[in-house]
Design an enzyme around this catalytic site. Sequence first.
Site, PDB file in Angstrom:
ATOM      1  N   HIS A  56       0.849  -1.201   0.000  1.00 10.61           N
ATOM      2  CA  HIS A  56       0.000   0.000   0.000  1.00 10.61           C
ATOM      3  C   HIS A  56       0.880   1.244   0.000  1.00 10.61           C
ATOM      4  O   HIS A  56       2.090   1.162   0.170  1.00 10.61           O
ATOM      5  CB  HIS A  56      -1.000  -0.008   1.152  1.00 10.61           C
ATOM      6  CG  HIS A  56      -0.410   0.093   2.538  1.00 10.61           C
ATOM      7  ND1 HIS A  56       0.435  -0.865   3.060  1.00 10.61           N
ATOM      8  CD2 HIS A  56      -0.531   1.041   3.496  1.00 10.61           C
ATOM      9  CE1 HIS A  56       0.778  -0.509   4.294  1.00 10.61           C
ATOM     10  NE2 HIS A  56       0.223   0.650   4.578  1.00 10.61           N
ATOM     11  N   HIS A  58       1.361   3.932   1.870  1.00 11.46           N
ATOM     12  CA  HIS A  58       1.895   4.687   3.001  1.00 11.46           C
ATOM     13  C   HIS A  58       3.424   4.801   2.939  1.00 11.46           C
ATOM     14  O   HIS A  58       4.111   3.846   2.574  1.00 11.46           O
ATOM     15  CB  HIS A  58       1.483   4.054   4.330  1.00 11.46           C
ATOM     16  CG  HIS A  58       0.069   4.383   4.721  1.00 11.46           C
ATOM     17  ND1 HIS A  58      -0.636   3.665   5.633  1.00 11.46           N
ATOM     18  CD2 HIS A  58      -0.765   5.369   4.296  1.00 11.46           C
ATOM     19  CE1 HIS A  58      -1.854   4.185   5.771  1.00 11.46           C
ATOM     20  NE2 HIS A  58      -1.950   5.215   4.966  1.00 11.46           N
ATOM     21  N   ASP A  60       5.771   4.762   5.070  1.00 10.90           N
ATOM     22  CA  ASP A  60       6.618   3.815   5.805  1.00 10.90           C
ATOM     23  C   ASP A  60       6.631   2.427   5.154  1.00 10.90           C
ATOM     24  O   ASP A  60       7.204   1.485   5.702  1.00 10.90           O
ATOM     25  CB  ASP A  60       6.207   3.731   7.291  1.00 10.90           C
ATOM     26  CG  ASP A  60       4.799   3.208   7.486  1.00 10.90           C
ATOM     27  OD1 ASP A  60       3.924   3.519   6.648  1.00 10.90           O
ATOM     28  OD2 ASP A  60       4.560   2.482   8.468  1.00 10.90           O
ATOM     29  N   HIS A  61       6.016   2.314   3.980  1.00  8.32           N
ATOM     30  CA  HIS A  61       6.084   1.064   3.202  1.00  8.32           C
ATOM     31  C   HIS A  61       6.740   1.252   1.833  1.00  8.32           C
ATOM     32  O   HIS A  61       7.095   0.277   1.184  1.00  8.32           O
ATOM     33  CB  HIS A  61       4.687   0.440   3.053  1.00  8.32           C
ATOM     34  CG  HIS A  61       4.164  -0.046   4.375  1.00  8.32           C
ATOM     35  ND1 HIS A  61       4.167  -1.371   4.743  1.00  8.32           N
ATOM     36  CD2 HIS A  61       3.684   0.644   5.435  1.00  8.32           C
ATOM     37  CE1 HIS A  61       3.700  -1.473   5.982  1.00  8.32           C
ATOM     38  NE2 HIS A  61       3.397  -0.271   6.421  1.00  8.32           N
ATOM     39  N   HIS A 114      -7.568  -0.427   5.670  1.00  6.57           N
ATOM     40  CA  HIS A 114      -6.500   0.434   6.211  1.00  6.57           C
ATOM     41  C   HIS A 114      -6.244   1.555   5.200  1.00  6.57           C
ATOM     42  O   HIS A 114      -6.250   2.737   5.540  1.00  6.57           O
ATOM     43  CB  HIS A 114      -5.263  -0.421   6.436  1.00  6.57           C
ATOM     44  CG  HIS A 114      -4.038   0.330   6.857  1.00  6.57           C
ATOM     45  ND1 HIS A 114      -3.908   0.901   8.101  1.00  6.57           N
ATOM     46  CD2 HIS A 114      -2.877   0.601   6.190  1.00  6.57           C
ATOM     47  CE1 HIS A 114      -2.714   1.502   8.180  1.00  6.57           C
ATOM     48  NE2 HIS A 114      -2.069   1.326   7.038  1.00  6.57           N
ATOM     49  N   ASP A 133      -0.330  -3.981   6.712  1.00  7.07           N
ATOM     50  CA  ASP A 133      -1.076  -3.262   7.743  1.00  7.07           C
ATOM     51  C   ASP A 133      -2.557  -3.627   7.760  1.00  7.07           C
ATOM     52  O   ASP A 133      -3.384  -2.878   8.278  1.00  7.07           O
ATOM     53  CB  ASP A 133      -0.907  -1.746   7.552  1.00  7.07           C
ATOM     54  CG  ASP A 133       0.515  -1.302   7.842  1.00  7.07           C
ATOM     55  OD1 ASP A 133       1.356  -2.152   8.188  1.00  7.07           O
ATOM     56  OD2 ASP A 133       0.786  -0.088   7.730  1.00  7.07           O
ATOM     57  N   HIS A 171       4.191  -4.415  11.035  1.00  7.59           N
ATOM     58  CA  HIS A 171       4.745  -3.733  12.214  1.00  7.59           C
ATOM     59  C   HIS A 171       4.878  -4.670  13.408  1.00  7.59           C
ATOM     60  O   HIS A 171       4.100  -5.615  13.557  1.00  7.59           O
ATOM     61  CB  HIS A 171       3.823  -2.572  12.633  1.00  7.59           C
ATOM     62  CG  HIS A 171       3.784  -1.438  11.671  1.00  7.59           C
ATOM     63  ND1 HIS A 171       4.629  -0.354  11.764  1.00  7.59           N
ATOM     64  CD2 HIS A 171       3.003  -1.227  10.584  1.00  7.59           C
ATOM     65  CE1 HIS A 171       4.362   0.491  10.776  1.00  7.59           C
ATOM     66  NE2 HIS A 171       3.383  -0.008  10.035  1.00  7.59           N
TER      67      HIS A 171
HETATM   68 ZN   LIG Z   1      -0.011   1.690   6.501  1.00  3.85          ZN
END
Ligand SMILES: [Zn+2]
Length: 255
Positions: A56, A58, A60-61, A114, A133, A171
């Site tokens: 996805h 985001h 942090d990915h 999410h 996530d 995570h």
């Molecule tokens: Zn995420």
Amino acid sequence: MAAEIRLFPCLTDNFGYLIHDPATKATASIDAPEAAPILRALEREGWTLTDILITHHHHDHVGGVAELKQKFGCRVVAPHDKSTKIADVDLRAAQGDVVKVGSLLARVLETPGHTLDHISYVFDTEKAVFAADTLFSIGCGRVFEGTYPMMWDSLLKLRSLPDDFDLYCGHEYTASNVKFALTIEPDNAALKARAEQVTKLRAEGRPTIPVKLGNEKQANVFLRADEPSVAASVRMKGAGAAEVFGELRERKNKS
Ligand SMILES: [Zn+2]
């Protein structure tokens, strides 16, 4: 020769993952939170990155994608949903697509909620699912872009995978998830066993991932929103599973 999977920490609490095919030497990174730890892991193993499978949009990915793409010229596979911008994409993957990593096959599940674009990668032969996530151990992702019924449907897709599959999530949130889950199901034996295991692993500085999906089905309250006992514990006896799931998620947000 069996596929090899490596996991290592990235950023504050993200997991980095590499899956390697010894037969073809292909190696995929599942997401790319940041380049440096992924580069170190590749170097440690003597592997060359051929693919990045993004779950996805985001940051942090995907934060490490550009640097890795530049260094290796690897293929970048991203979710079908083009409404959010992910740079350097070579291939878009949707529900039912099969993505090859050398001779390894990753089946794509659309798991929105999410984010709207979220997908998960299932390696059936390796009995491994990378759910990022959407599904955490003893928890699930926050529902930022989708709806509770949408997220519940995504969790059901993951729950329908076999018990002996390993869950690899985005995570290291397990300890905090356990703390919350015990407020809803203090007498769940599988949850209590997982709680003990997680305390021990964290005390030793070890990751709580992977975990068998069968364990999660028994211990993860977010996968159990259709259990009458869970509905009763949040005073929603007789309510639909998606509604109960929404209540659980709201309570977790406030915890
Ligand atoms: Zn995420």
